[in-house]
Design an enzyme around this catalytic site. Structure first.
Site, PDB file in Angstrom:
ATOM      1  N   GLU A 353      48.687  54.269  14.070  1.00  0.00           N
ATOM      2  CA  GLU A 353      47.385  53.726  13.668  1.00  0.00           C
ATOM      3  C   GLU A 353      47.557  52.417  12.915  1.00  0.00           C
ATOM      4  O   GLU A 353      46.703  51.540  12.976  1.00  0.00           O
ATOM      5  CB  GLU A 353      46.626  54.744  12.810  1.00  0.00           C
ATOM      6  CG  GLU A 353      45.144  54.411  12.664  1.00  0.00           C
ATOM      7  CD  GLU A 353      44.349  55.534  12.032  1.00  0.00           C
ATOM      8  OE1 GLU A 353      43.544  56.166  12.754  1.00  0.00           O
ATOM      9  OE2 GLU A 353      44.528  55.787  10.821  1.00  0.00           O
ATOM     10  N   HIS A 384      66.344  72.570  21.992  1.00  0.00           N
ATOM     11  CA  HIS A 384      66.129  73.482  23.119  1.00  0.00           C
ATOM     12  C   HIS A 384      64.870  73.123  23.894  1.00  0.00           C
ATOM     13  O   HIS A 384      64.348  73.949  24.649  1.00  0.00           O
ATOM     14  CB  HIS A 384      66.071  74.923  22.604  1.00  0.00           C
ATOM     15  CG  HIS A 384      67.361  75.382  22.010  1.00  0.00           C
ATOM     16  ND1 HIS A 384      68.368  75.970  22.755  1.00  0.00           N
ATOM     17  CD2 HIS A 384      67.845  75.295  20.743  1.00  0.00           C
ATOM     18  CE1 HIS A 384      69.395  76.251  21.969  1.00  0.00           C
ATOM     19  NE2 HIS A 384      69.110  75.842  20.744  1.00  0.00           N
ATOM     20  N   LYS A 512      33.884  56.344  18.928  1.00  0.00           N
ATOM     21  CA  LYS A 512      32.847  56.918  18.058  1.00  0.00           C
ATOM     22  C   LYS A 512      31.463  56.414  18.464  1.00  0.00           C
ATOM     23  O   LYS A 512      30.490  57.177  18.529  1.00  0.00           O
ATOM     24  CB  LYS A 512      33.101  56.528  16.600  1.00  0.00           C
ATOM     25  CG  LYS A 512      34.220  57.283  15.904  1.00  0.00           C
ATOM     26  CD  LYS A 512      34.259  56.827  14.457  1.00  0.00           C
ATOM     27  CE  LYS A 512      35.365  57.491  13.675  1.00  0.00           C
ATOM     28  NZ  LYS A 512      35.395  57.000  12.271  1.00  0.00           N
TER      29      LYS A 512
END
Length: 548
Positions: A353, A384, A512
């Site tokens: 960000e 793993h 937004k």
């Protein structure tokens, strides 16, 4: 402003890259017995071993030259002195003031900010003491047993990461819960575990208008009132971290339990502020102050140490080397401590960000790579899962291996196995395994020559894979403060060199804005708006599905 491509060291580094890109770390270690000693730093309780990188003295010298030419020292001073280096929002950047333990004046617009920083810190401490001591009682006169933090982004990731990392230091009576997702299931799951009589909600929103946070907060309030009945009981069970006193009061929260922070505190840099209230509630004031002390120690190292011995600067420059010269598009964070499993997510937001930008401070296209993709997992689990790609894949992916020297558990043998894996992975990434070593190993197992030659390409490791090994002497509040401050400053230095603003986040806004329009269509409050054919089809699919 200075543009990266115009700096002499930028071109020198390209020439050096062409000359040095075939060097192998295995040979550099063999030729230089003092390599580890030279590429090794200790600051407080942190140790950095950066010797297992594709660097030599000339590389580092040119990178330091680049940092000086890019104006890194001057930009650092500007931040610490309260200059408005967040130019797109015309704001100072002063998370360092929140942990300024010397209390020396830091001035913004003619005002020393330290008195109000200390005032909020004191109020947080008093509130935390009441809750932790049991003197703060709910509407049925019971003590608080559960704290639910409702926030998103920096109001969630930092407190969640720190409370998880420092769980052994937490208050044994308090259970911490964090809600950020607006999908409803996360909040529902948390509410199913807590009791209204003994739960404290913290609503963390600077403006008290953040859609996701307010939606969750209002739902939590409704749930609470369904049990408590009395609106006046809200004041005993809700606190706010905000600057919007009017909205907080309208919600029903006593403004005496509202803790403010300021526009010079960015969300992803805010865990040191009132946003850290859940941390203080869980760990206590003394441990919270220790966290600030650790961050302040790193701040002082960062601002006072020459670049050549400066831990955050060195990490930043090595990152630049891989991102801009080797084309390394991602960076792995692998903590070898289960309580640090939230750290990769926190650093992901901090880095991506901050530095996921495409234009320079003067609005020009950058013309070079900026933030890498940050990802990771606890180291043992990663071994793993995705370490296969790191060892034998086609990407150059630098890795931060993070571990604690001191045991966190009394279980015999566990910590030794853990550290053996940390050190072994760092060595394996560096050394690799040559075809001749594979042949010798398989021959010793009695395998026939034809089968050996079939397997050699598959069992060969090229090595020369870069790692930084970051060791804490122990995982405690002080060292966690130093660790997070180190990553903050690393991110800042890279932003300076790239010529970008690390402290705005305009990329968050467009989605937004569009969501507000689409929400009206989904709820039927507005008619159909003009969208592309794909978005129209998706909206219609939702509406058709929910008419059934």
């Amino acid at each position: 402003m200075k543009h990266l491509h115009d700096l002499p060291a930028w071109s020198k580094l390209w020439n050096h890259f062409d000359d040095s890109k075939t060097l192998h770390m295995r040979e550099m270690f063999e030729q230089d017995p003092q390599r580890a000693e030279r590429y090794w730093l200790q600051v407080g309780g942190l140790t950095l071993d950066y010797s297992k990188n594709r660097i030599n003295d000339e590389t580092m010298s040119l990178l330091f030259e680049l940092a000086h030419e890019a104006g890194v020292p001057e930009r650092m001073r500007q931040m610490f002195h309260g200059k408005k280096i967040n130019t797109t929002e015309n704001r100072a950047v002063l998370h360092v003031a929140l942990r300024n333990r010397t209390n020396s004046p830091i001035v913004v617009d003619g005002e020393d900010v330290m008195p109000k920083v200390n005032r909020v810190l004191q109020r947080m401490g008093e509130f935390a003491h009441e809750v932790r001591s049991g003197s703060w009682l709910g509407y049925t006169n019971q003590v608080i047993t559960d704290v639910v933090n409702i926030g998103i982004g920096g109001s969630d990731l930092g407190p969640l990461m720190m409370c998880t990392a420092l769980k052994p230091f937490g208050h044994p009576r308090l259970n911490m819960h964090f809600v950020s997702n607006v999908d409803g299931s996360q909040l529902r799951d948390v509410l199913s575990k807590v009791h209204p009589e003994t739960t404290l909600f913290i609503i963390a929103s600077k403006t008290f208008t953040t859609q996701e946070t307010l939606t969750n907060a209002l739902t939590a309030r409704e749930w609470f009132l369904n049990h408590a009945g009395d609106e006046e009981a809200v004041a005993k069970h809700f606190a706010a971290v905000s600057t919007n006193q009017k909205a907080v009061a309208e919600f029903g929260i006593d403004t005496a339990n509202m803790f403010e922070f300021w526009d010079w505190v960015g969300g992803r840099y805010s865990l040191w502020s009132a946003i850290g209230l859940p941390i203080m509630l869980y760990l206590g004031e003394e441990n919270f102050i220790e966290m600030l002390n650790g961050a302040h120690l790193m701040d002082q190292h960062f601002i006072n140490t020459p670049l050549e011995r400066n831990l955050p600067v060195i990490l930043a420059l090595i990152g630049i080397w891989y991102i801009n010269y080797y084309g390394g598009g991602s960076h792995v964070i692998a903590p070898y401590d289960q309580h640090l499993h939230r750290l990769p997510k926190f650093i992901q937001q901090l880095d991506m960000e901050s530095n996921g930008k495409q234009v320079t401070l003067d609005g020009k296209a950058v013309g070079h790579e900026t933030s890498p993709i940050i990802w990771g997992e606890t180291g043992i689990n990663g071994q793993h899962a995705f370490f296969q790609l790191l060892h034998q894949g086609t990407h150059i992916t630098p890795i931060d291996l993070i571990a604690s020297l001191e045991k966190r558990s009394n279980l015999p043998g566990h910590h030794e196995i853990l550290l053996a894996n940390v050190f072994a992975q760092a060595e394996a990434f560096m050394r690799g395994k040559t075809p001749d070593e594979v042949r010798a190993e398989l021959k010793a197992q009695g395998m026939d020559e034809a089968r050996i030659e079939e397997l050699v390409p598959h069992k060969t490791f090229s090595g020369n894979r870069p790692t930084n090994l970051i060791l804490m002497d122990k995982v405690n509040p002080r060292n966690m403060g130093s660790l997070i401050a180190m990553y903050e400053h690393k991110t800042f230095v890279q932003g300076i060199i790239w010529g970008i603003n690390s402290f705005d986040q305009w990329g968050v806004e467009l989605g937004k804005q569009l969501a507000k329009t689409i929400l009206g269509e989904l709820t039927g409050e507005t008619g159909s708006q003009k969208h592309d054919s794909s978005t129209e089809r998706l909206i219609n699919l939702y509406l058709q599905t929910n008419r059934k």
